[in-house]
Design a protein around this motif. Sequence first.
Motif, PDB file in Angstrom:
ATOM      1  N   ASN A 253       0.820  -1.211   0.000  1.00 11.80           N
ATOM      2  CA  ASN A 253       0.000   0.000   0.000  1.00 11.80           C
ATOM      3  C   ASN A 253       0.852   1.258   0.000  1.00 11.80           C
ATOM      4  N   LYS A 254       2.129   1.121   0.356  1.00 12.48           N
ATOM      5  CA  LYS A 254       2.986   2.299   0.335  1.00 12.48           C
ATOM      6  C   LYS A 254       3.296   2.708  -1.102  1.00 12.48           C
ATOM      7  N   TRP A 255       3.433   1.749  -1.985  1.00 15.10           N
ATOM      8  CA  TRP A 255       3.583   2.113  -3.388  1.00 15.10           C
ATOM      9  C   TRP A 255       2.321   2.805  -3.890  1.00 15.10           C
TER      10      TRP A 255
ATOM     11  N   SER B  86      -2.579   5.327   9.425  1.00 12.76           N
ATOM     12  CA  SER B  86      -2.610   6.783   9.216  1.00 12.76           C
ATOM     13  C   SER B  86      -3.789   7.198   8.339  1.00 12.76           C
ATOM     14  N   GLY B  87      -4.544   6.258   7.843  1.00  8.67           N
ATOM     15  CA  GLY B  87      -5.847   6.552   7.244  1.00  8.67           C
ATOM     16  C   GLY B  87      -5.903   6.758   5.735  1.00  8.67           C
ATOM     17  N   GLY B  88      -4.751   6.941   5.097  1.00  7.47           N
ATOM     18  CA  GLY B  88      -4.766   7.249   3.670  1.00  7.47           C
ATOM     19  C   GLY B  88      -5.281   6.104   2.808  1.00  7.47           C
ATOM     20  N   THR B  89      -4.919   4.894   3.164  1.00  6.44           N
ATOM     21  CA  THR B  89      -5.357   3.742   2.382  1.00  6.44           C
ATOM     22  C   THR B  89      -6.871   3.592   2.471  1.00  6.44           C
ATOM     23  N   MET B  90      -7.386   3.685   3.681  1.00  9.15           N
ATOM     24  CA  MET B  90      -8.822   3.579   3.908  1.00  9.15           C
ATOM     25  C   MET B  90      -9.572   4.666   3.138  1.00  9.15           C
TER      26      MET B  90
ATOM     27  N   HIS C 224      -4.183  -7.275   1.391  1.00 13.47           N
ATOM     28  CA  HIS C 224      -2.867  -7.559   1.998  1.00 13.47           C
ATOM     29  C   HIS C 224      -1.967  -6.383   1.675  1.00 13.47           C
ATOM     30  N   THR C 225      -1.687  -5.570   2.700  1.00 16.70           N
ATOM     31  CA  THR C 225      -0.963  -4.323   2.470  1.00 16.70           C
ATOM     32  C   THR C 225       0.555  -4.482   2.494  1.00 16.70           C
ATOM     33  N   GLY C 226       1.030  -5.707   2.626  1.00 14.49           N
ATOM     34  CA  GLY C 226       2.487  -5.912   2.604  1.00 14.49           C
ATOM     35  C   GLY C 226       3.087  -5.761   3.995  1.00 14.49           C
TER      36      GLY C 226
HETATM   37  C1  LIG Z   1       1.255   1.705   6.516  1.00 18.47           C
HETATM   38  C2  LIG Z   1       0.622   0.391   6.509  1.00 18.47           C
HETATM   39  C3  LIG Z   1      -0.757   0.232   6.731  1.00 18.47           C
HETATM   40  C4  LIG Z   1      -1.646   1.366   7.124  1.00 18.47           C
HETATM   41  O1  LIG Z   1      -2.047   2.165   6.045  1.00 18.47           O
HETATM   42  P1  LIG Z   1      -2.522   3.639   6.330  1.00 18.47           P
HETATM   43  O2  LIG Z   1      -2.799   4.228   5.011  1.00 18.47           O
HETATM   44  O3  LIG Z   1      -1.386   4.322   7.048  1.00 18.47           O
HETATM   45  O4  LIG Z   1      -3.723   3.595   7.216  1.00 18.47           O
HETATM   46  C5  LIG Z   1      -1.278  -1.026   6.636  1.00 18.47           C
HETATM   47  N1  LIG Z   1      -0.505  -2.098   6.363  1.00 18.47           N
HETATM   48  C6  LIG Z   1       0.813  -1.986   6.170  1.00 18.47           C
HETATM   49  C7  LIG Z   1       1.597  -3.194   5.899  1.00 18.47           C
HETATM   50  C8  LIG Z   1       1.417  -0.749   6.230  1.00 18.47           C
HETATM   51  O5  LIG Z   1       2.742  -0.661   6.043  1.00 18.47           O
END
Ligand SMILES: *Cc1c(COP(=O)(O)O)cnc(C)c1O
Length: 324
Positions: free
Chosen positions: A48-50, A182-186, A301-303
């Motif tokens: 999700n950071k990408w 931090s809420g950005g993904t949501m 799955h955000t990694g």
């Molecule tokens: C940063 C992170 C999140 C949280 O995402 P936000 O946008 O900050 O809420 C979730 N999963 C992983 C693996 C992350 O690194």
Amino acid sequence: MIASKLTQELGIQLPSAEQQLRLNWKNDHGVEVWIKRDDLIHPIISGNKWRKLSQTLFSAAHSPPAKIISFGGGHSNHLHALGFCCQKLNIPLLAVIRGDYSQNMTPMLNDLERWGAQLEWVNKITYAKRTDNTYLEVLRQNHPNSLIIPEGGSQHQALSGVASIVTELTQEFDLIVAPVASGGTMAGLIQATQNSKTRVLGIGVLKGHDYLHELVNQFLPNESKKQLNGQKASTDWQLNSDFHFGGYAKKTPELIAFCEQFEQDNNIPIEPIYSGKLFWGLRQLVESNHFPAGSKILALHTGGLQGKRALPNIMTKRNKHAVD
Ligand SMILES: *Cc1c(COP(=O)(O)O)cnc(C)c1O
């Protein structure tokens, strides 16, 4: 540099796979759980950071700032992804770190150093100012022509990158579930699903239900904001705060054991800070009959697997039967 060229140069592999989980949970009532494998889009740039950084990095590649400045803790997945990208783009990175790790560097910080980032240790009081205008103004003056990216990469620009998660989907889901810090993904998921029947459920990985709502709300247009008095927003989304295990990065032996079992059962690596809490929470909700029978759910799955390197050996099989 055009976007697709940068994506290619970094080795980003999109779209990420959608994979169905074979549930061995009680009372699943025909609920289907699928996983969007953003953990697989790059070995270093965490999923999700990408998504959150992509638009910002496309602009930075096009007209490079003198420096990028961002913030995070000693294990930050965001700084890790950003540090790697900055090295590839040849843009200096100043990483403002919460706490002084000079005497006990983490694997993440060692990577940042190796990639040429400048590390600045700040105490909790200074770190708490990371969104204050006066503090940011001083940073800007001290580092002319720099680009400041907020903690976690969560900013308005991040939302359209996150939306690509939804536009990539090959099927329709009743619900998308994701961890929230931090809420950005949501916020990006909410915005991307606003004209569909898909709802979004966030699992808070840190304490503070109202605080997390505010974090998500700040990125949303008024009509999508959730009122804390329970009034419904036009977009249907919800935050669950029952599964943070006492706070950010807090964990119990049960959670660790769950992560290990999940990995074994599904052959999908997870960690206890984000995805472990996500799947733990999802299982509780499915087993307690929270979702209508037959619901089709997508878990993101955000990694974040790099963060696992710093965990004590509890996550490794070798140590599973240790007695000490
Ligand atoms: C940063 C992170 C999140 C949280 O995402 P936000 O946008 O900050 O809420 C979730 N999963 C992983 C693996 C992350 O690194």
